[in-house]
Scaffold this motif. Structure first.
Motif, PDB file in Angstrom:
ATOM      1  N   MET A 292       0.827  -1.209   0.000  1.00  0.00           N
ATOM      2  CA  MET A 292       0.000   0.000   0.000  1.00  0.00           C
ATOM      3  C   MET A 292       0.860   1.257   0.000  1.00  0.00           C
ATOM      4  N   GLN A 293       1.996   1.207   0.692  1.00  0.00           N
ATOM      5  CA  GLN A 293       2.892   2.369   0.734  1.00  0.00           C
ATOM      6  C   GLN A 293       3.467   2.651  -0.647  1.00  0.00           C
ATOM      7  N   HIS A 294       3.881   1.603  -1.368  1.00  0.00           N
ATOM      8  CA  HIS A 294       4.438   1.786  -2.709  1.00  0.00           C
ATOM      9  C   HIS A 294       3.355   2.270  -3.681  1.00  0.00           C
ATOM     10  N   LEU A 295       2.157   1.726  -3.559  1.00  0.00           N
ATOM     11  CA  LEU A 295       1.060   2.157  -4.424  1.00  0.00           C
ATOM     12  C   LEU A 295       0.767   3.637  -4.222  1.00  0.00           C
ATOM     13  N   ASP A 296       0.636   4.038  -2.957  1.00  0.00           N
ATOM     14  CA  ASP A 296       0.304   5.444  -2.675  1.00  0.00           C
ATOM     15  C   ASP A 296       1.438   6.382  -3.073  1.00  0.00           C
ATOM     16  N   LEU A 297       2.672   5.944  -2.847  1.00  0.00           N
ATOM     17  CA  LEU A 297       3.798   6.801  -3.250  1.00  0.00           C
ATOM     18  C   LEU A 297       3.844   6.917  -4.770  1.00  0.00           C
ATOM     19  N   GLY A 298       3.482   5.847  -5.476  1.00  0.00           N
ATOM     20  CA  GLY A 298       3.390   5.917  -6.929  1.00  0.00           C
ATOM     21  C   GLY A 298       2.339   6.922  -7.369  1.00  0.00           C
ATOM     22  N   ASP A 303       1.272  12.124  -9.787  1.00  0.00           N
ATOM     23  CA  ASP A 303       0.627  13.439  -9.724  1.00  0.00           C
ATOM     24  C   ASP A 303       1.652  14.559  -9.897  1.00  0.00           C
ATOM     25  N   GLU A 304       2.883  14.305  -9.466  1.00  0.00           N
ATOM     26  CA  GLU A 304       3.936  15.311  -9.577  1.00  0.00           C
ATOM     27  C   GLU A 304       4.662  15.244 -10.919  1.00  0.00           C
ATOM     28  N   GLY A 305       4.263  14.321 -11.781  1.00  0.00           N
ATOM     29  CA  GLY A 305       4.904  14.186 -13.082  1.00  0.00           C
ATOM     30  C   GLY A 305       6.182  13.384 -13.051  1.00  0.00           C
ATOM     31  N   ARG A 306       6.481  12.737 -11.933  1.00  0.00           N
ATOM     32  CA  ARG A 306       7.691  11.910 -11.812  1.00  0.00           C
ATOM     33  C   ARG A 306       7.348  10.494 -12.301  1.00  0.00           C
ATOM     34  N   LYS A 307       7.197  10.345 -13.594  1.00  0.00           N
ATOM     35  CA  LYS A 307       6.628   9.111 -14.146  1.00  0.00           C
ATOM     36  C   LYS A 307       7.521   7.895 -13.929  1.00  0.00           C
ATOM     37  N   GLN A 308       8.808   8.060 -14.064  1.00  0.00           N
ATOM     38  CA  GLN A 308       9.688   6.909 -13.887  1.00  0.00           C
ATOM     39  C   GLN A 308       9.670   6.435 -12.436  1.00  0.00           C
ATOM     40  N   ASP A 309       9.690   7.399 -11.498  1.00  0.00           N
ATOM     41  CA  ASP A 309       9.617   7.037 -10.086  1.00  0.00           C
ATOM     42  C   ASP A 309       8.281   6.367  -9.771  1.00  0.00           C
ATOM     43  N   ALA A 310       7.219   6.895 -10.365  1.00  0.00           N
ATOM     44  CA  ALA A 310       5.889   6.303 -10.147  1.00  0.00           C
ATOM     45  C   ALA A 310       5.847   4.881 -10.687  1.00  0.00           C
ATOM     46  N   THR A 311       6.451   4.678 -11.880  1.00  0.00           N
ATOM     47  CA  THR A 311       6.490   3.328 -12.468  1.00  0.00           C
ATOM     48  C   THR A 311       7.176   2.340 -11.522  1.00  0.00           C
ATOM     49  N   THR A 312       8.296   2.766 -10.979  1.00  0.00           N
ATOM     50  CA  THR A 312       9.035   1.898 -10.048  1.00  0.00           C
ATOM     51  C   THR A 312       8.180   1.525  -8.841  1.00  0.00           C
ATOM     52  N   GLU A 313       7.459   2.512  -8.304  1.00  0.00           N
ATOM     53  CA  GLU A 313       6.638   2.259  -7.117  1.00  0.00           C
ATOM     54  C   GLU A 313       5.470   1.324  -7.439  1.00  0.00           C
ATOM     55  N   PHE A 314       4.795   1.535  -8.561  1.00  0.00           N
ATOM     56  CA  PHE A 314       3.674   0.656  -8.939  1.00  0.00           C
ATOM     57  C   PHE A 314       4.163  -0.778  -9.181  1.00  0.00           C
ATOM     58  N   GLU A 315       5.310  -0.893  -9.868  1.00  0.00           N
ATOM     59  CA  GLU A 315       5.851  -2.226 -10.140  1.00  0.00           C
ATOM     60  C   GLU A 315       6.237  -2.935  -8.839  1.00  0.00           C
ATOM     61  N   THR A 316       6.769  -2.178  -7.897  1.00  0.00           N
ATOM     62  CA  THR A 316       7.120  -2.765  -6.603  1.00  0.00           C
ATOM     63  C   THR A 316       5.871  -3.201  -5.851  1.00  0.00           C
ATOM     64  N   VAL A 325      -5.556  -5.059  -7.826  1.00  0.00           N
ATOM     65  CA  VAL A 325      -6.135  -4.565  -9.082  1.00  0.00           C
ATOM     66  C   VAL A 325      -5.769  -3.105  -9.311  1.00  0.00           C
ATOM     67  N   ASN A 326      -5.849  -2.294  -8.255  1.00  0.00           N
ATOM     68  CA  ASN A 326      -5.591  -0.862  -8.383  1.00  0.00           C
ATOM     69  C   ASN A 326      -4.169  -0.592  -8.864  1.00  0.00           C
ATOM     70  N   ALA A 327      -3.214  -1.383  -8.377  1.00  0.00           N
ATOM     71  CA  ALA A 327      -1.826  -1.186  -8.796  1.00  0.00           C
ATOM     72  C   ALA A 327      -1.665  -1.482 -10.286  1.00  0.00           C
ATOM     73  N   HIS A 328      -2.263  -2.592 -10.758  1.00  0.00           N
ATOM     74  CA  HIS A 328      -2.194  -2.922 -12.189  1.00  0.00           C
ATOM     75  C   HIS A 328      -2.868  -1.828 -13.026  1.00  0.00           C
ATOM     76  N   TYR A 329      -4.011  -1.346 -12.557  1.00  0.00           N
ATOM     77  CA  TYR A 329      -4.770  -0.356 -13.320  1.00  0.00           C
ATOM     78  C   TYR A 329      -4.002   0.960 -13.412  1.00  0.00           C
ATOM     79  N   ARG A 330      -3.440   1.387 -12.295  1.00  0.00           N
ATOM     80  CA  ARG A 330      -2.704   2.662 -12.304  1.00  0.00           C
ATOM     81  C   ARG A 330      -1.413   2.555 -13.125  1.00  0.00           C
ATOM     82  N   LEU A 331      -0.759   1.403 -13.054  1.00  0.00           N
ATOM     83  CA  LEU A 331       0.439   1.220 -13.866  1.00  0.00           C
ATOM     84  C   LEU A 331       0.078   1.213 -15.347  1.00  0.00           C
ATOM     85  N   ALA A 332      -1.067   0.620 -15.675  1.00  0.00           N
ATOM     86  CA  ALA A 332      -1.526   0.608 -17.071  1.00  0.00           C
ATOM     87  C   ALA A 332      -1.762   2.029 -17.569  1.00  0.00           C
TER      88      ALA A 332
END
Length: 374
Positions: A292-298, A303-316, A325-332
């Protein structure tokens, strides 16, 4: 609670035996608290009379009194091999296993004794607490209830019973214990919390919130009381009030990771990304394995436009919790915004598949319920 009784009864039985054999000096030393000298004397007798279990039993008792349970068990086992019917010996062996945290072997030794003495309060407590220690809550609850019924003013025993019933999903038992707790102590915040947890499991969310509010009013410093109320409010979407409760829990316990996590999530839901980020980054330093921490940080990074960092967090987050499901959807969605259409389709398909699997599971459950009960 009553664990000293066994050793006392055992010592009494051995006193009589000691008075009629050469163990009198050893027993006198033991009674005077000269345990080192007493054990040496008993050891000498054990060597002199290798078929007599009494010296070994005394040596086990001396080791147990010093908290050396592994050593005590060895002596008791040797004595049991010589005379398994020696008065008090099996009880003290079971007690030593219990105090050593070997609950399975404690039950094996004590259960036959309880069958022979079904009204023995000490045995009911010891075996009930052993099942509790093994997380066998369904087995623990009836024994703890019997013991609590015999000692109705024992708050510790009643609270343990309530927890055991809660953890074995016996919610009427929890509520019964709650009423008894309140009757004994109207200012018991823990009683209100237990009732709240039971009502929440019974899908009575309003009743659960009412009980947790009562717990907060009774003792606002009770561990987890604000978190419990905050969580219930969070599930109902009452975000501002939930955030206040999570903040109150953190004020009580600055290291409460769950309160920090849910406060951050609530801040995200209220679009306060700047408030959520430092909380999430602090949690990551303490425990990096919370999905949940990685999902929320993603979500914050996206939201801040840090897409690569967000990708890393969602993948983690997905690595830790592959069925989220939410993690897969947001990463998509993030992949799609980055022009990675093939990768986005894979994640959208995974999210859709997980949603369908859950829908099918619920449909299967519903299909087994008679029409009049839906």
């Amino acid at each position: 609670m009553l664990f000293g009784t066994a050793a006392g009864a055992f010592a009494l039985a051995l006193t009589t035996m000691a008075q009629t054999n050469p163990g009198q000096v050893a027993f006198s030393l033991e009674r005077e608290g000269k345990l080192t000298e007493a054990e040496a004397a008993w050891d000498a007798l054990a060597k002199q009379y290798p078929t007599n279990p009494e010296p070994l039993a005394h040596m086990g008792l001396i080791e147990s009194r010093q908290g050396h349970y592994a050593e005590a068990i060895k002596y008791y086992d040797r004595a049991m091999a010589l005379n398994p019917r020696m008065p008090g010996l099996q009880l003290n062996l079971g007690l030593a296993f219990f105090k050593a945290g070997d609950y399975k072997r404690a039950i094996a030794e004590l259960d036959p004794l309880l069958k022979a003495q079904p009204d023995n309060q000490q045995l009911s407590i010891l075996i009930g607490m052993s099942h509790y220690g093994l997380e066998q809550f369904s087995e623990a609850s009836p024994l703890l209830k019997q013991a609590s019924d015999r000692d109705p003013t024992n708050l510790t025993l009643l609270l343990t019973l309530a927890h055991s019933c809660l953890l074995s999903h016996q919610y009427p038992c929890v509520l019964d214990a709650y009423h008894r707790l309140v009757a004994l102590n109207a200012e018991s915040s823990e009683a209100h919390m237990l009732a709240g947890e039971a009502l929440d499991e019974m899908k009575d969310s309003e009743g659960a919130i009412r009980e947790f509010r009562a717990a907060v009013a009774t003792n606002p410093k009770e561990p987890n009381v604000h978190f419990g109320l905050g969580y219930l409010l969070w599930t109902k979407g009452h975000d501002p009030e939930a955030a206040q409760e999570f903040e109150a829990e953190i004020a009580n316990d600055p290291h409460h990771l769950q309160a920090m996590l849910y406060l951050a999530d609530t801040e995200i839901r209220m679009n306060k990304m700047d408030d959520a980020r430092p909380l999430l980054e602090q949690i990551q330093k303490t425990d990096p394995d919370i999905a949940m921490q990685h999902l929320d940080l993603g979500i914050v990074y996206a939201d801040e436009g840090r897409k690569q960092d967000a990708t890393t967090e969602f993948e983690t987050a997905i690595k830790i919790a592959p069925t989220n499901v939410n993690a897969h959807y947001r990463l998509a969605r993030l992949y799609r915004s980055m022009g990675m259409t093939a990768e986005a389709k894979v994640e959208f398909d995974k999210a859709s598949s997980l949603n369908k699997a859950e829908d099918d599971r619920l449909l299967k459950i519903m299909s087994t319920i008679p029409a009049g009960k839906k």
